[in-house]
Scaffold this motif. Structure first.
Motif, short mmCIF file in Angstrom:
data_model
loop_
_atom_site.label_atom_id
_atom_site.label_comp_id
_atom_site.label_asym_id
_atom_site.label_seq_id
_atom_site.Cartn_x
_atom_site.Cartn_y
_atom_site.Cartn_z
N SER A 813 0.95 -1.22 0.01
CA SER A 813 -0.23 0.39 0.39
C SER A 813 0.80 1.13 0.31
N ALA A 814 2.09 0.92 0.59
CA ALA A 814 2.82 2.32 0.80
C ALA A 814 4.10 2.62 -0.56
N GLY A 815 3.99 1.65 -0.65
CA GLY A 815 4.98 1.15 -2.34
C GLY A 815 6.57 1.20 -1.74
N ARG A 816 6.22 0.73 -0.36
CA ARG A 816 8.03 1.19 -0.09
C ARG A 816 8.81 -0.55 0.88
N TRP A 817 9.67 -0.58 0.74
CA TRP A 817 10.09 -1.29 1.46
C TRP A 817 9.95 -0.93 3.57
N THR A 818 9.67 -1.77 3.64
CA THR A 818 9.29 -1.45 5.53
C THR A 818 9.89 -2.95 6.46
N GLY A 819 10.19 -2.68 8.02
CA GLY A 819 9.88 -3.07 8.78
C GLY A 819 11.14 -2.94 9.86
N HIS A 820 11.63 -3.98 10.64
CA HIS A 820 12.49 -3.34 12.06
C HIS A 820 13.68 -3.32 11.61
N ASP A 821 14.36 -3.14 10.55
CA ASP A 821 15.94 -2.31 10.13
C ASP A 821 15.65 -1.30 8.87
N VAL A 822 16.36 -0.81 9.08
CA VAL A 822 16.68 -0.09 7.38
C VAL A 822 17.04 -0.89 6.19
N PRO A 823 15.81 -0.66 5.27
CA PRO A 823 15.93 -1.68 4.29
C PRO A 823 17.05 -1.48 3.64
#
Ligand SMILES: Nc1nc2c(c(=O)[nH]1)N[C@H]1C(S)=C(S)[C@@H](COP(=O)(O)OP(=O)(O)OC[C@H]3O[C@@H](n4cnc5c(=O)[nH]c(N)nc54)[C@H](O)[C@@H]3O)O[C@H]1N2
Ligand SMILES: Nc1nc2c(c(=O)[nH]1)N[C@H]1C(S)=C(S)[C@@H](COP(=O)(O)OP(=O)(O)OC[C@H]3O[C@@H](n4cnc5c(=O)[nH]c(N)nc54)[C@H](O)[C@@H]3O)O[C@H]1N2
Ligand code: SF4
Ligand code: SF4
Ligand code: SF4
Ligand code: SF4
Ligand code: SF4
Ligand SMILES: [Mo]
Lengths: 1075, 259, 334
Positions: A813-823
């Motif tokens: 939905s955001a069109g980006r990588w995300t998660g716990h760490d900096v991608p």
């Protein structure tokens, strides 16, 4: 009522028996704890090892009164190992020197010298030697350098200090700049770098807690990185299996589930057999392997494997011992060498890479050109997976038994644990350190583990990866901002000598490359701007010709030979102790005895500063003090509490330590030394019209200073390392760097550490206020990413492989990588992205290419380039080994680097005649209680008393065989020297059964030397200089020797004994030097 | 307050020894190689307040697999310290009140009062306290009295890399120790046991409990220590009787007439 | 108080921490301990206890002199009250000399002699040394006064009171030292606590008797001879009983040469005194000397046997193991 006579208190109060309050003296409890009474608490970092434990330094009345752990640190959680806990004694101990000492040539003793006078003298020596040894050309090519001066050391220093060393010495035309990274983990940079794209550990310590199986091999984790080991225990508490594969049962083994005793130097056979097991039983992580590795890539038809050529790959030249890597390339695709390798490709035959160069590519990833041909079914006989299968087919459990001495049942258990704990829902992590790096084929040890982790799909995922445990507090930093001869900051290669080379040529081959190295011109130009400022312009090629040029290897071991042959005349030891810590310690000293002058900067009077007076050669009579012409300067160094700066820890975290107090006496920081040395030299040469002085005079060298001692402001140096734009605004990220000269950046991979003018290395948001990644504690390169290649923690479609192991994922939905760490990926590049044909740079990598520094975006099971001794690892015996290589006709690594020298004789091995004279395997290692060459532990009473004397560890069986008595003395003899040690008989060193033959191993801690409180002979007297060809790391982990009861002979009888052994073994200059 | 030292997770790093010395400025305690595995500090005393024991045994540790040799093997490490006994003999016998019990329930030497009589040394059933050569006064672990007073945990507990040394309220520690013992037993190490946890033992339970993996004496600990003053009333009675006997005996001897 | 990073990948607040790691939980199937593999039962053969930091000269000397002083004062009082002035005079002087010597020894052995007075900060019934200090405090001045008045002839009334006072306090001084050494963890001392006071009382009596024989004319030395004999008998009886009752911790006592010599000297002295002491002054003096030497040997013997028992971990460990086994068996029976 309070009585002052306790008896009355006793009789009148509640404490009738007089055992509590009544007996309390007025003084008791009246002095508050000095942690509470301190005037201030200064945030710092432990100066010993690369775990990088945070320290609180308590200051009262401008004295450091206590140092202890900072509980806010997400890494250490307030804990310190014995070394960190002894920092107060290290920094404030009475043993520390505070005066400059000077030994005139031939003098018998030290004298004191004024600090300023000493600085002037050193500046004069450098100027004179440089002038006398200046080379404009070498073999007809411009080199613009001096080989007369060398420096060594940097891993104990701050990044800012390393930066000034490299900058000043490079401007002076010195190329022999080296530090501990060479002898410690240089093969890591090759092994991990060629496999994944960056030469650092792929993960960080805290992430160990998420692992389901921790395989510690080639590392004594609990002893050498004790505070980091808590994360293994975290994993263990949560059900992980902990395996320790080590020749000795150590304090790590004691806490493990499985201890697998292995013969030193045989890990390729062991790991190769696991690879074989995984392939043969189809246990690899198929989706991961298919998409994220080069398993499907097809190799050229003319490639010949070591299995076909009895240990050699195609392209070997026995004359030069070099490989031409042409035939190792991918099918239908021309490999253009990496940024470093390319440099010499256009005037040398392709593939003849000078030694030390591979490390460059290791650090940077190797760009490829063209489109690889792939077979997604993985069945093509020439696809990497099939080649791999054939290559390791003979690496069977039986072979493991024969080579490693590991019984098949035990081996099967390791295979089972490892494979059961790998896959979408589980991860296994490898942990290694110098048990793997320090071999004559060390890079290949690491390559084998990399292959295995790629096959098991463990790279880039939580609880997975390969944890390379680095050594010194900032050894990672001294590789990143390298005081290394072959690198410029950020793993840009030092240029080699070529005719008429301009920067364009140097960079040319880079331009069409893919991945992030496409931007090297911007990195290099920004660096040159940082060094030569306004005078560096497009018109003068940004002073690219100010960089001195290499002509082959100028590693620390080459420098020793250069000292012996008189080329190298001046030597600066900036926090390193080669007289104890480097291979063939005796040769190190003999080299120093040939110098004109020697500068030693250290906290304590280490052996490298006093050998002319009381070294072992004085005792044997090989050297006489009055005949040694070396002029020696000793400068007391400031401790970490006395200066500000950043250390880069084992997991690439830059952590700032703040100055707590001013150093006493003549003690000064290395920043101070380098800055003022440069200032004085520039003053002395001001107005010189000699073109050789231009680089120095044009150098930007005006750092602000503060305080009485005119200490340079370390943050100003950090700001230069980070870089700024045309307006002088600090840069935020290396993506902002330009190749037009409008940006300045001293080390592109560190760009961002000073983003927004904020020192991010000094960030200390408490762990408890953050998640486990602790992104706001310190700053990690690159771009504050903590787990490298973390794109691989998601499946090709961008979703986590499993809920349990989610780390970074694509947010549709955001069109980006995300998660716990900096991608570790372009943030907005969707998984579905596929490059246009002919795309360049990062855009040439697809949405399923997690290894963004690699030019094909893939993890390399097979290294088509970059590893000079073979695209796949093969087992070779150590240079000196009592065991014959059962796998290949070549006993030793054919491409290894040797130094034929009277003082560096090699021994017969395996079935060669005379091998039985040195029948036992020796390995050298660390103890929790000491630190490296001992300069920081043997002079410290609290550490010295814990391990007060050199000892050797032997099994009861070996003790019986040789009549060694527990607690008494033994003498260990090699073709280089003989040392004595107290005998520790222990079951912890098991004899190994190889094919019915019993192999005994002898364990030697390498910390001891003749100076300090804890003393003994140095293990490195025994070791030869024989090097890994990729990285020039020495083989100190595996050699062979004899052992006998009793003390060693003294005086001339010692060399006699060594010679008599050599004669018996028939040692000549040719021994052990075959291909 | 007290300690629970869980030796099953000790890595034998000796940070506790060093941190203790740094905090308390305890002098160096001799530089000699002992050959006792990795233990060169030998035992507790005036100049070693934390001591890590190293025991190499041909016995298995739970399900641990120890490699090639057909030999069971385990390497036990345990950090020892003053037990801060509930019934502390050292304190009881101290004639000056130098040893006293603090508000934290700990047992502390007051150096400014100690006259160096050394009586506490043979009184301690654990071999903890010693008399310092240089100062002539007794010394041992204070459980970092000064740190407790400012709300900081003891230096040794704070530094311990694996949290083998845990500091806290004794009741809570006892509970935790009991739970931990079950865990270790369940994991296969049936030889594990608690030490010092029982308030009914000879010293009334200790302020420093341990989880040991073998019998106490293997680590140099007494298996069933009893505070010596438990027998003191009886000693006084016997001494009194003997004194009376002496008095009476002499009296009788003198009153009998004759030469 | 130690911090934890609580927020983790799986966000579960009740995750186990490393405190709950169980090394050796994976690996092969479980094997039980091999039987009969009990370790030697010590840590590298090192003692469990720290060695008593007392020097034998000071402390064994103190035990001897304290006993001599105490018993002498009682003997002096008895002699004075029964009209044996010479014996009384000798015993008083001896008591003063001995108590002076014992005080010197005691203070000399302190690591911080200047802090002797700290003993007077508190009175601790739990500390025989504290109790002893107060006994000494009560006894010492009286013994001194007794001797001083005796020698100077001044204040005879005061002298008599002091003599009686010292005589009454003397036995306490002579026997508290037994409690002093027994109130330790030293096996050979502690385990003998029932008999030790009698042994010390006997030995003190023997030495005081011996001194009396040595210093007083034969005519007045009757009580001294009898005291010596009775004391020796008590000492022997206590020793025999102690050895029998103590079990293995008596081994160092049994092995002690000094103790054997002490016993032999005491018995010889006592018997010689009885047999010839009435007639021959020389014999009496020899007997007295033997008794004194015997008592001194006994004290030194006890002292060293104690040190030896502490140095050998077996004497600490094995009785404790036996005790544990017994209590376990008792518990199991219940
Ligand atoms: N206490 C302490 N900590 C330190 C240091 C220190 O000196 N003291 N030094 C720091 C530095 S500079 C470094 S580089 C790191 C090094 O950390 P480590 O690499 O862990 O240290 P070592 O003890 O040299 O070697 C590790 C283990 O490798 C084993 N080994 C040797 N040869 C082989 C082999 O061929 N195969 C396998 N599988 N194992 C082998 C040895 O038995 C040893 O247990 O530690 C850092 N931390
Ligand atoms: N046989 C054998 N040899 C080995 C190894 C092995 O495992 N076996 N390991 C190798 C490895 S991994 C390494 S890293 C090397 C280490 O070998 P060295 O680096 O030679 O050993 P160190 O004792 O760490 O030397 C660093 C010196 O820097 C000083 N120092 C500390 N802080 C400062 C400072 O701020 N300024 C200055 N000027 N000096 C400072 C310290 O006092 C110390 O003397 O040894 C290598 N040698
Ligand atoms: S030496 Fe390493 S593990 Fe030990 S306290 Fe320092 S940084 Fe931490
Ligand atoms: S600090 Fe902790 S792990 Fe290290 S020896 Fe002491 S108790 Fe064991
Ligand atoms: S262990 Fe010993 S020193 Fe510590 S409190 Fe108990 S009796 Fe006293
Ligand atoms: S030595 Fe000091 S602490 Fe020990 S009993 Fe004597 S006065 Fe008390
Ligand atoms: S509590 Fe304090 S005094 Fe006691 S051992 Fe630990 S650090 Fe030392
Ligand atoms: Mo290292």
């Amino acid at each position: 009522m309070e009585f002052s006579w306790p008896l009355l208190r006793q009789l009148t109060g509640k404490d009738r028996l007089g055992r509590a309050a009544a007996a309390k003296s007025p003084r008791t409890g009246s002095r508050p704890a000095r942690t509470a009474a301190a005037d201030r608490v200064v945030k710092s970092v432990c100066p010993y090892c690369a775990v990088g434990c945070a320290q609180n330094v308590y200051v009262r009345d401008e004295k450091v009164v206590q140092i202890e752990g900072d509980p806010d640190s997400p890494i250490s959680r307030g804990r310190l190992c014995p070394k960190g806990a002894s920092s107060l004694q290290l920094t404030t101990g009475s043993g520390r020197l505070r005066k400059v000492l000077y030994r005139p040539p031939h003098a018998a003793d030290w004298q004191e010298l004024d600090l300023d006078a000493a600085m002037e003298m050193v500046a004069d020596r450098i100027i004179e030697t440089r002038r006398a040894t200046w080379e404009w050309e070498n073999a007809g090519r411009r080199v613009a350098r001096t080989m007369g001066v060398a420096s060594l050391g940097g891993a104990t220093l701050d990044n800012e200090e390393n930066y000034l060393i490299k900058k000043l010495f490079t401007a002076l035309g010195v190329v022999q700049i080296e530090n501990q990274a060479r002898v410690c983990h240089s093969s890591t940079v090759v092994g991990l770098g060629t496999s994944f794209g960056r030469g650092g550990a792929t993960t960080f310590l805290q992430d160990l807690q998420h692992s389901d199986c921790v395989l510690i091999q080639g590392s004594n984790f609990a002893e050498a990185h004790p505070v980091g080991f808590q994360w293994v225990m975290e994993a263990k508490a949560r059900g992980a299996v902990v395996i320790h594969v080590d020749p000795r049962f150590t304090r790590t083994s004691a806490l493990a589930d499985l201890h697998v005793p292995i013969r030193v130097g045989s890990d390729v056979a062991f790991l190769g057999a696991i690879v074989n097991h995984v392939l043969e039983n189809e246990l690899f992580f198929r989706d991961y392997v298919l998409h994220y590795t080069n398993a499907s890539t097809i190799l050229r038809e003319d490639y010949r494997d070591a299995e076909d050529l009895d240990g050699l790959f195609s392209g070997f030249d026995p004359e030069t011992r070099d490989y031409d890597d042409d035939t190792w390339q991918y099918e239908g695709m021309r490999t253009v060498a990496a940024s470093g390798e390319r440099d010499e490709h256009y005037d040398r035959p392709a593939g003849t890479m000078p030694p030390g160069r591979a490390e460059v590519q290791g650090g940077t990833g190797v760009p490829l050109h063209g489109e690889p041909v792939r077979d997604e079914t993985l069945r093509h006989p020439r696809c990497v997976l099939q080649v791999l299968r054939r290559h390791f087919a003979r690496y069977t459990p039986e072979m493991v038994q024969r080579v490693c001495g590991v019984p098949p049942e035990l081996f099967a258990q390791v295979c089972r644990h490892l494979t059961e704990n790998s896959g979408p829902d589980r991860t296994a992590e490898f942990v290694y350190a110098v048990g793997w790096t320090q071999h004559s084929d060390g890079a290949q040890f690491i390559r084998t583990a990399s292959i295995l982790q790629l096959l098991l799909g463990n790279i880039g995922r939580p609880g997975g990866g390969i944890q390379a445990l680095r050594g010194h507090a900032s050894i990672q930093g001294s590789s990143d901002i390298p005081t290394l001869f072959n690198l410029l900051p950020g793993y840009i290669p030092m240029p080699h000598a070529h005719e008429h080379e301009r920067m364009r040529d140097f960079l040319r081959a880079d331009s069409p490359c893919r991945g992030f190295w496409a931007n090297m011109p911007a990195y290099l130009v920004s660096l040159l701007k940082a060094w030569w400022g306004p005078s560096a312009t497009r018109d003068n090629d940004f002073h690219f010709d100010y960089l001195p040029r290499l002509t082959g290897s100028h590693s620390t071991y080459d420098t020793v030979l250069a000292q012996l042959d008189g080329t190298c005349k001046g030597y600066l030891l900036l926090g390193e102790n080669p007289a104890v810590g480097s291979a063939n310690a005796r040769m190190q000293r003999l080299g120093m005895a040939e110098l004109d002058w020697l500068v030693v900067r250290d906290l304590n009077l280490i052996e490298s500063a006093t050998w002319w007076k009381d070294g072992p050669e004085i005792e044997t009579g090989e050297l006489t003090t009055s005949e040694i012409g070396t002029e020696v300067f000793f400068f007391p160094a400031a401790a970490h509490t006395e200066k500000s700066g950043s250390f880069t820890n084992t997991n690439r975290w830059l952590q700032w330590h703040h100055r707590a107090v001013e150093p006493e006496g003549d003690a000064r920081s290395d920043l101070w030394f380098m800055y003022h040395l440069g200032r004085i030299i520039r003053r002395k040469l001001a107005g010189s019209g000699d073109p050789m002085d231009r680089p120095l005079l044009d150098l930007t060298w005006d750092y602000p200073v503060e305080g009485e001692s005119a200490e340079p402001v370390a943050e100003a140096v950090l700001a230069e390392i980070n870089g700024w734009d045309a307006e002088g605004r600090p840069l935020d990220a290396y993506s902002q760097l330009k190749d037009d000269g409008s940006t300045v950046c001293g080390c592109w991979i560190y760009c961002g550490v000073y983003a927004g003018g904020v020192n991010r290395a000094a960030r200390r948001k408490p762990a408890a206020e953050q998640d486990w990644v602790a992104a706001e504690w310190a700053w990690a390169w690159p771009a504050n990413r903590r787990v490298l290649y973390n794109r691989a923690s998601a499946a090709p479609d961008g979703r986590p492989w499993s809920e349990r192991k989610r780390l970074v994922w694509w947010d549709e939905s955001a069109g980006r990588w995300t998660g716990h760490d900096v991608p570790d990926f372009e943030e907005d590049k969707p998984p579905s992205y596929r490059p246009e044909p002919g795309a360049q740079g990062p855009a040439a990598l697809s949405g399923i290419d997690p290894f963004i520094m690699q030019s094909d975006g893939k993890g390399w099971l097979f290294a088509p380039s970059g590893v000079v001794d073979g695209p796949l690892p093969s087992h070779f015996e150590p240079q000196d080994s009592p065991v014959a290589n059962p796998l290949y006709g070549h006993q030793r690594n054919p491409a290894r680097k040797l130094y034929r020298h009277e003082d560096n004789r090699y021994q017969p091995s395996g079935e060669e005649p005379g091998a039985s004279v040195y029948p036992y395997v020796v390995t050298t290692y660390r103890l929790t209680e000491h630190f490296t060459a001992g300069g920081m532990s043997r002079h410290t009473p609290y550490l010295a008393e814990l391990q007060p004397e050199m000892f050797c560890e032997v099994s009861p069986e070996l003790a019986a065989e040789r009549g060694l008595v527990h607690g008494e003395w033994a003498t260990v003899i090699t073709a280089r020297s003989a040392i004595e040690a107290r005998v520790l008989v222990t079951d912890r060193i098991a004899p190994l059964h190889l094919n019915g033959r019993v192999i005994h191993q002898i364990g030697l801690p390498f910390h001891f030397g003749p100076n300090g409180l804890a003393r003994g002979d140095a293990a490195n007297e025994l070791v030869s200089i024989s090097l890994d060809p990729n990285s020039h790391i020495q083989e100190v982990k595996a050699l062979s020797a004899d052992i006998r009861p009793g003390r060693r002979p003294r005086g001339p009888a010692l060399p006699e004994l060594v010679l008599s052994y050599r004669r018996r073994a028939g040692v000549t200059e040719h021994t052990g030097t075959e291909v | 307050m007290g300690f629970f030292t869980d030796t099953s997770i000790c890595i034998g790093c000796k940070a506790c020894e060093v941190a203790c010395k740094e905090w308390n400025a305890v002098p160096e305690d001799g530089l000699s190689f002992t050959g006792m595995s990795y233990d060169n500090s030998v035992g507790l005393g005036a100049d070693t307040w934390r001591h890590v024991a190293f025991v190499e045994q041909r016995k298995p540790l739970g399900h641990q697999e120890t490699g090639a040799r057909d030999l069971d093997f385990r390497w036990l490490m345990a950090s020892d310290v003053c037990k801060h006994c509930t019934h502390a003999a050292c304190l009881d016998v101290c004639p000056t009140g130098s040893l006293f019990r603090t508000e934290y329930g700990t047992v502390v030497v007051q150096e400014d009062i100690c006259n160096g009589c050394g009586y506490c040394v043979p009184a301690c059933p654990f071999g903890v306290i010693g008399r310092r050569e240089a100062s002539g006064t007794a010394a041992k672990c204070t459980m970092c009295y000064d740190r407790l007073e400012v709300g900081q945990e003891p230096a040794c507990a704070k530094t311990c890399p694996t949290d083998s040394i845990q500091f806290g309220e004794l009741d809570e520690l006892r509970e935790r120790a009991a739970r931990r013992l079950e865990q270790v037993h369940a994991a296969g190490t049936s030889s594990a046991r608690l030490y010092g946890h029982d308030p009914a033992d000879g010293v009334g339970g200790t302020g420093a409990l341990f989880l040991l993996l073998d019998e106490p004496q293997v680590y140099g600990l007494p298996p069933d220590p009893v505070v010596t003053t438990a027998d003191l009333p009886s000693m006084w009675r016997h001494a009194g009787a003997a004194a009376l006997a002496l008095l009476a005996g002499i009296a009788v001897a003198a009153w009998r007439r004759g030469r | 108080m130690s911090s934890q990073t609580d927020v983790r990948l799986d966000d579960a607040p009740d995750l186990r921490t490393e405190r709950e790691a169980t090394p050796g939980s994976a690996g092969r199937g479980s094997r039980s301990l091999r039987p009969g593999e009990r370790d030697a039962g010590s840590y590298y053969g090192l003692p469990v206890l720290n060695r008593t930091p007392w020097s034998d000269h000071d402390i064994a000397g103190y035990l001897f002199l304290g006993g001599l002083a105490g018993a002498s004062s009682t003997l002096a009082a008895a002699a004075e009250l029964t009209g044996r002035p010479a014996l009384a005079r000798a015993a008083k002087v001896a008591a003063l000399g001995a108590v002076g010597g014992s005080l010197y020894a005691l203070i000399h052995d302190l690591g911080k002699p200047s802090r002797f007075l700290n003993m007077l900060r508190v009175f601790k019934v739990t500390s025989p040394m504290s109790v002893g200090t107060w006994i000494l405090t009560a006894y010492g001045p009286q013994a001194a006064t007794a001797a001083a008045t005796e020698l100077t002839g001044l204040f005879p009334r005061l002298g008599r009171a002091a003599t009686v006072g010292a005589g009454l306090a003397g036995p306490a001084l002579a026997t508290y030292t037994a409690a002093l050494i027994c109130d330790t963890a030293v096996p050979a001392w502690h385990d003998g606590f029932r008999e030790m006071p009698f042994l010390f009382a006997g030995s003190a009596a023997a030495s005081a008797g011996g001194l009396g024989m040595l210093a007083a004319p034969v005519a007045q030395a009757g009580p001294a001879r009898r005291v010596a004999l009775a004391g020796t008998a008590l000492e022997c009886a206590a020793t025999v009983r102690m050895r029998r009752r103590m079990g293995m911790t008596a081994e160092p006592l049994r092995r002690s040469r000094l103790l054997k010599a002490g016993m032999a000297l005491s018995v010889t002295g006592a018997l010689l005194g009885q047999a010839l002491g009435r007639r021959s002054r020389v014999a009496a003096m020899a007997a007295g000397a033997a008794l004194l030497a015997g008592s001194a040997c006994t004290r030194f013997g006890i002292f060293h046997a104690g040190i030896a028992s502490g140095d050998d971990p077996r004497y600490t460990v094995e009785p404790q193991l036996a005790r544990l086994a017994t209590s376990r068996a008792e518990r199991d029976l219940r």
